[in-house]
Design a protein around this motif. Structure first.
Motif, PDB file in Angstrom:
ATOM      1  N   THR A   1      -4.728 -12.385  -8.729  1.00 56.81           N
ATOM      2  CA  THR A   1      -3.568 -11.759  -8.095  1.00 56.81           C
ATOM      3  C   THR A   1      -3.889 -11.406  -6.645  1.00 56.81           C
ATOM      4  OG1 THR A   1      -4.207  -9.494  -8.661  1.00 56.81           O
ATOM      5  CG2 THR A   1      -2.889 -10.719 -10.305  1.00 56.81           C
ATOM      6  N   ALA A   2      -2.847 -11.046  -5.910  1.00 59.30           N
ATOM      7  CA  ALA A   2      -3.029 -10.594  -4.524  1.00 59.30           C
ATOM      8  C   ALA A   2      -4.002  -9.413  -4.493  1.00 59.30           C
ATOM      9  CB  ALA A   2      -1.687 -10.203  -3.919  1.00 59.30           C
ATOM     10  N   LEU A   3      -3.793  -8.444  -5.377  1.00 59.64           N
ATOM     11  CA  LEU A   3      -4.656  -7.269  -5.424  1.00 59.64           C
ATOM     12  C   LEU A   3      -6.098  -7.647  -5.762  1.00 59.64           C
ATOM     13  CD1 LEU A   3      -4.880  -4.183  -5.248  1.00 59.64           C
ATOM     14  CD2 LEU A   3      -4.258  -4.093  -7.676  1.00 59.64           C
ATOM     15  N   GLU A   4      -6.290  -8.524  -6.729  1.00 58.48           N
ATOM     16  CA  GLU A   4      -7.644  -8.949  -7.102  1.00 58.48           C
ATOM     17  C   GLU A   4      -8.339  -9.695  -5.963  1.00 58.48           C
ATOM     18  OE1 GLU A   4      -6.941  -9.534 -11.918  1.00 58.48           O
ATOM     19  OE2 GLU A   4      -6.464 -11.177 -10.551  1.00 58.48           O
TER      20      GLU A   4
ATOM     21  N   LYS B   1     -10.122  -1.153  -5.507  1.00 53.13           N
ATOM     22  CA  LYS B   1      -8.697  -1.414  -5.730  1.00 53.13           C
ATOM     23  C   LYS B   1      -7.795  -0.478  -4.930  1.00 53.13           C
ATOM     24  CE  LYS B   1      -8.572  -4.051  -9.878  1.00 53.13           C
ATOM     25  NZ  LYS B   1      -7.887  -4.376 -11.098  1.00 53.13           N
ATOM     26  N   ASP B   2      -8.207   0.768  -4.731  1.00 58.85           N
ATOM     27  CA  ASP B   2      -7.376   1.695  -3.961  1.00 58.85           C
ATOM     28  C   ASP B   2      -7.237   1.251  -2.509  1.00 58.85           C
ATOM     29  OD1 ASP B   2      -6.877   3.318  -6.163  1.00 58.85           O
ATOM     30  OD2 ASP B   2      -8.547   4.671  -5.721  1.00 58.85           O
ATOM     31  N   THR B   3      -8.351   0.851  -1.911  1.00 61.20           N
ATOM     32  CA  THR B   3      -8.316   0.360  -0.525  1.00 61.20           C
ATOM     33  C   THR B   3      -7.505  -0.922  -0.446  1.00 61.20           C
ATOM     34  OG1 THR B   3     -10.463   1.356  -0.048  1.00 61.20           O
ATOM     35  CG2 THR B   3      -9.742  -0.421   1.423  1.00 61.20           C
ATOM     36  N   ALA B   4      -7.727  -1.817  -1.393  1.00 56.69           N
ATOM     37  CA  ALA B   4      -6.994  -3.086  -1.419  1.00 56.69           C
ATOM     38  C   ALA B   4      -5.487  -2.832  -1.510  1.00 56.69           C
ATOM     39  CB  ALA B   4      -7.472  -3.941  -2.592  1.00 56.69           C
TER      40      ALA B   4
ATOM     41  N   GLU C   1       4.219  -7.600  -4.576  1.00 54.80           N
ATOM     42  CA  GLU C   1       3.473  -8.796  -4.958  1.00 54.80           C
ATOM     43  C   GLU C   1       2.037  -8.501  -5.371  1.00 54.80           C
ATOM     44  OE1 GLU C   1       6.928  -9.737  -2.741  1.00 54.80           O
ATOM     45  OE2 GLU C   1       5.230  -8.660  -1.933  1.00 54.80           O
ATOM     46  N   LEU C   2       1.691  -7.256  -5.570  1.00 53.42           N
ATOM     47  CA  LEU C   2       0.310  -6.879  -5.891  1.00 53.42           C
ATOM     48  C   LEU C   2      -0.237  -7.643  -7.094  1.00 53.42           C
ATOM     49  CD1 LEU C   2       0.463  -2.986  -5.482  1.00 53.42           C
ATOM     50  CD2 LEU C   2      -0.533  -4.643  -3.895  1.00 53.42           C
ATOM     51  N   HIS C   3       0.593  -7.856  -8.103  1.00 53.72           N
ATOM     52  CA  HIS C   3       0.126  -8.451  -9.357  1.00 53.72           C
ATOM     53  C   HIS C   3       0.576  -9.907  -9.529  1.00 53.72           C
ATOM     54  CE1 HIS C   3      -1.432  -4.552 -10.271  1.00 53.72           C
ATOM     55  NE2 HIS C   3      -0.253  -4.031 -10.017  1.00 53.72           N
ATOM     56  N   VAL C   4       0.991 -10.522  -8.433  1.00 58.05           N
ATOM     57  CA  VAL C   4       1.390 -11.927  -8.447  1.00 58.05           C
ATOM     58  C   VAL C   4       0.155 -12.771  -8.143  1.00 58.05           C
ATOM     59  CG1 VAL C   4       2.854 -13.682  -7.353  1.00 58.05           C
ATOM     60  CG2 VAL C   4       3.743 -11.356  -7.720  1.00 58.05           C
TER      61      VAL C   4
ATOM     62  N   ALA D   1      -5.332  -8.765   4.665  1.00 54.94           N
ATOM     63  CA  ALA D   1      -5.713  -7.557   3.930  1.00 54.94           C
ATOM     64  C   ALA D   1      -7.161  -7.638   3.462  1.00 54.94           C
ATOM     65  CB  ALA D   1      -4.776  -7.347   2.735  1.00 54.94           C
ATOM     66  N   ARG D   2      -7.577  -8.796   2.969  1.00 49.67           N
ATOM     67  CA  ARG D   2      -8.949  -8.951   2.496  1.00 49.67           C
ATOM     68  C   ARG D   2      -9.951  -8.767   3.631  1.00 49.67           C
ATOM     69  NH1 ARG D   2     -10.031 -14.216  -0.676  1.00 49.67           N
ATOM     70  NH2 ARG D   2      -9.706 -15.072   1.389  1.00 49.67           N
ATOM     71  N   ALA D   3      -9.662  -9.324   4.796  1.00 51.28           N
ATOM     72  CA  ALA D   3     -10.572  -9.181   5.937  1.00 51.28           C
ATOM     73  C   ALA D   3     -10.716  -7.720   6.346  1.00 51.28           C
ATOM     74  CB  ALA D   3     -10.077 -10.012   7.113  1.00 51.28           C
ATOM     75  N   PHE D   4      -9.623  -6.973   6.274  1.00 56.88           N
ATOM     76  CA  PHE D   4      -9.674  -5.582   6.707  1.00 56.88           C
ATOM     77  C   PHE D   4     -10.121  -4.631   5.599  1.00 56.88           C
ATOM     78  CE2 PHE D   4      -7.582  -7.461  10.219  1.00 56.88           C
ATOM     79  CZ  PHE D   4      -8.020  -6.704  11.301  1.00 56.88           C
TER      80      PHE D   4
END
Length: 183
Positions: free
Chosen positions: A80-83, A91-94, A106-109, A125-128
């Protein structure tokens, strides 16, 4: 200060850089611009260690953590986007950074089901979310509408040091550029 000295990069018979010199400050946003095919992406690849130069040296990157946003998103489509973001953080920062980029719905898509602009925002988001010293961004606003470009520009502006490749002057104007390197 990051110092590029006598950098030479060749691809077969084509010389992209020949004894190139540049200085990049330790803080702020640095824009690398130039025409298509001039070597903007190659310079980012050299800075992050994905491309070995034929000769020359780069100093000032030692012991610094580098995050990269490529032109095309490099996501794990089965996650998913969050993963995808949480693999470099918690996960909180993500979740916080994804929500800053209007991705709360879209967190769980799964990444494979996201649109191109959504994938780009997950990559940002991943880079930051990664605890970095330097963020290298290659055309970071590709596929984003104006509202999401503004959100992404705010995120990029929060970096300790961001080196941004862009051919789009309007996109570059959204950033508080400290220095511009014209190739």
């Amino acid at each position: 200060m990051i110092e590029i000295k006598e950098l030479t990069v060749k691809f077969g018979n084509k010389t992209v850089f020949s004894n190139y010199h540049a200085m990049i400050p330790d803080k702020g946003i640095v824009l690398i611009s130039g025409t298509s095919g001039i070597g903007k992406t190659t310079l980012l690849r050299v800075l992050c260690g994905l491309q070995k130069p034929d000769s020359g040296s780069i100093t000032g990157l030692e012991n610094r953590k580098i995050a990269v946003v490529f032109q095309e998103p490099r996501l794990l489509n089965h996650m998913t986007a969050l993963e995808n973001v949480a693999i470099v953080s918690d996960k909180d920062t993500a979740k916080r950074i994804l929500c800053e980029l209007n991705m709360e719905n879209e967190l769980h898509v799964k990444a494979g089901k996201l649109s191109g602009g959504q994938k780009q925002r997950v990559s940002l988001a991943r880079a930051f979310a990664f605890s970095n010293d330097i963020v290298l961004l290659d055309e970071p606003f590709t596929g984003l509408d104006e509202q999401n470009k503004q959100k992404a520009a705010q995120l990029v502006s929060s970096a300790k040091l961001a080196v941004v490749v862009s051919h789009d002057n309007a996109d570059a104007e959204m950033l508080f550029i400290r220095e511009k390197i014209q190739l």
